[in-house]
Design a protein around this motif. Structure first.
Motif, short mmCIF file in Angstrom:
data_model
loop_
_atom_site.label_atom_id
_atom_site.label_comp_id
_atom_site.label_asym_id
_atom_site.label_seq_id
_atom_site.Cartn_x
_atom_site.Cartn_y
_atom_site.Cartn_z
N GLY A 143 -10.90 21.06 27.54
CA GLY A 143 -9.77 20.80 26.81
C GLY A 143 -9.58 19.30 26.71
O GLY A 143 -9.00 18.97 25.76
N GLN A 146 -11.48 18.13 23.78
CA GLN A 146 -10.70 18.34 22.41
C GLN A 146 -9.64 17.17 22.21
O GLN A 146 -9.33 16.76 21.03
CB GLN A 146 -10.03 19.68 22.99
CG GLN A 146 -9.58 20.31 21.28
CD GLN A 146 -10.86 20.31 20.14
OE1 GLN A 146 -11.64 21.00 20.72
NE2 GLN A 146 -10.46 19.97 18.98
N THR A 167 -8.62 25.29 19.64
CA THR A 167 -8.45 25.83 21.00
C THR A 167 -9.46 26.78 21.44
O THR A 167 -9.44 27.56 22.42
CB THR A 167 -7.13 26.65 21.07
OG1 THR A 167 -7.24 27.78 20.37
CG2 THR A 167 -5.98 25.99 20.43
N LEU A 170 -10.85 27.40 25.28
CA LEU A 170 -10.00 26.80 26.29
C LEU A 170 -9.01 27.76 26.82
O LEU A 170 -8.84 29.07 26.47
CB LEU A 170 -8.83 25.95 25.72
CG LEU A 170 -9.36 24.61 24.81
CD1 LEU A 170 -8.17 23.86 24.40
CD2 LEU A 170 -10.33 23.90 25.54
N ILE A 175 -4.55 26.06 25.76
CA ILE A 175 -4.20 26.39 24.37
C ILE A 175 -2.76 26.11 24.30
O ILE A 175 -2.31 25.25 23.24
CB ILE A 175 -4.51 27.85 24.44
CG1 ILE A 175 -5.81 28.20 24.20
CG2 ILE A 175 -3.68 28.42 23.09
CD1 ILE A 175 -6.39 29.65 24.32
N ASP A 176 -1.86 26.33 25.07
CA ASP A 176 -0.45 25.98 25.00
C ASP A 176 -0.11 24.54 24.77
O ASP A 176 0.51 24.18 23.83
CB ASP A 176 0.54 26.54 25.93
CG ASP A 176 0.44 27.92 26.05
OD1 ASP A 176 0.19 28.71 25.15
OD2 ASP A 176 1.09 28.45 27.11
N THR A 178 -2.56 22.17 23.92
CA THR A 178 -3.16 21.92 22.56
C THR A 178 -2.11 22.03 21.41
O THR A 178 -1.79 21.18 20.35
CB THR A 178 -4.42 22.48 22.30
OG1 THR A 178 -5.26 22.08 23.48
CG2 THR A 178 -5.15 21.99 21.13
N PHE A 179 -1.40 23.24 21.27
CA PHE A 179 -0.41 23.45 20.06
C PHE A 179 0.79 22.54 20.30
O PHE A 179 1.20 22.23 19.27
CB PHE A 179 -0.24 24.95 20.39
CG PHE A 179 -1.10 25.83 19.71
CD1 PHE A 179 -1.69 25.50 18.52
CD2 PHE A 179 -1.31 27.08 20.56
CE1 PHE A 179 -2.55 26.43 18.01
CE2 PHE A 179 -2.37 27.88 19.69
CZ PHE A 179 -3.12 27.48 18.62
N GLU A 196 -7.94 28.66 12.96
CA GLU A 196 -7.50 29.00 14.45
C GLU A 196 -8.10 30.58 14.65
O GLU A 196 -7.53 31.22 13.91
CB GLU A 196 -6.34 28.50 14.68
CG GLU A 196 -5.99 28.67 16.22
CD GLU A 196 -6.83 28.01 17.17
OE1 GLU A 196 -7.30 28.98 17.99
OE2 GLU A 196 -7.12 26.97 17.19
N ASN A 198 -6.96 31.83 17.78
CA ASN A 198 -5.71 32.28 18.08
C ASN A 198 -4.61 32.49 17.22
O ASN A 198 -3.68 31.77 17.27
CB ASN A 198 -5.38 31.55 19.64
CG ASN A 198 -6.31 31.43 20.68
OD1 ASN A 198 -6.61 32.52 21.30
ND2 ASN A 198 -6.92 30.59 21.01
#
Length: 239
Positions: A143, A146, A167, A170, A175-176, A178-179, A196, A198
């Motif tokens: 993460g 990234q 993501t 991750l 993930i949350d 990164t978004f 993406e 996800n």
């Protein structure tokens, strides 16, 4: 989103791929300056190939790519960067032996002038990178790497940020995060085009989304409408 929004990027009926085989078969994509645009679809749909083709890494056989109204079809990646397009591939997107700060400096190597203000903007957006600026990127978690990759892309002060599977691999928490960072980047006036896996989470933050299948457009709509579309949900979002 206003209808007068500037169209940053437009891919028109692009065909292309590797060797003699077309993976992209008439793909159309568009990204505006104030949008997060998400490309989803099954494995092998041509999502990553479309990103690489736009950025000059895969040969486009027919069709056109326009950036701010100018034809950039098959231009070299460094020309894309100079125009204001930054691309973060899914893999091998950092220099593992270099520190965080050195990675950011490498990101700005094509730029003229003092890099420090750009670097400070990246550190403001990603405080974790400021804390780790002396640490080699190869010793960081997936993460964190990234974040380094996105920070490095932002060093060119892009108008459009292209992210390929940001993501992948991750944890749900990362993930949350990164978004959230992607939304913050977009809020600074940078258009975002991303592939993406996800899909549900990505479409939830998307202004618009595209569903690709076998290298062609299957659906285009707002993120919420695609999430609510029963056919899209059943075929591409796992029900």
């Amino acid at each position: 989103m206003s209808s007068s929004t500037t169209t940053l990027l437009e891919a028109q009926e692009i065909y292309g791929g590797y060797g003699g085989a077309d993976i992209l078969k008439g793909t159309n994509l568009r990204a505006n300056a104030d949008e997060i645009v998400v490309i989803v679809g099954p494995n092998g749909a041509g999502k990553s190939t479309a990103m690489k083709a736009i950025f000059g890494l895969v040969k486009i056989r027919t069709g056109k790519v326009l950036f701010q109204g100018e034809d950039i079809t098959n231009a070299k990646p460094e020309q894309m960067v100079r125009r204001g397009i930054a691309y973060v591939p899914q893999e091998q997107n950092v220099f593992p032996s270099l520190t965080v700060q050195e990675n950011l400096e490498m990101g700005g190597y094509l730029m003229t002038g003092d890099l420090k203000p750009r670097m400070e903007k990246v550190y403001d957006l990603f405080p974790k990178l400021a804390e780790r600026r002396r640490q080699p990127a190869g010793l960081m978690s997936g993460g964190e790497r990234q974040l380094v990759a996105m920070g490095r892309a932002l060093m060119v002060d892009p108008k459009l940020l292209m992210l390929d599977e940001p993501t992948a691999g991750l944890s749900p928490k990362l993930i949350d995060e990164t978004f959230e960072r992607i939304k913050e980047i977009n809020a600074q006036g940078i258009g975002v085009l991303m592939v993406e896996q996800n899909a549900k989470q990505a479409l939830a933050i998307a202004s618009r989304g595209y569903v690709l299948a076998t290298g062609a457009n299957r659906h285009e709509d707002t993120g919420p409408n695609l999430l609510a579309n029963p056919e899209v949900a059943e075929m591409f979002l796992g029900g």
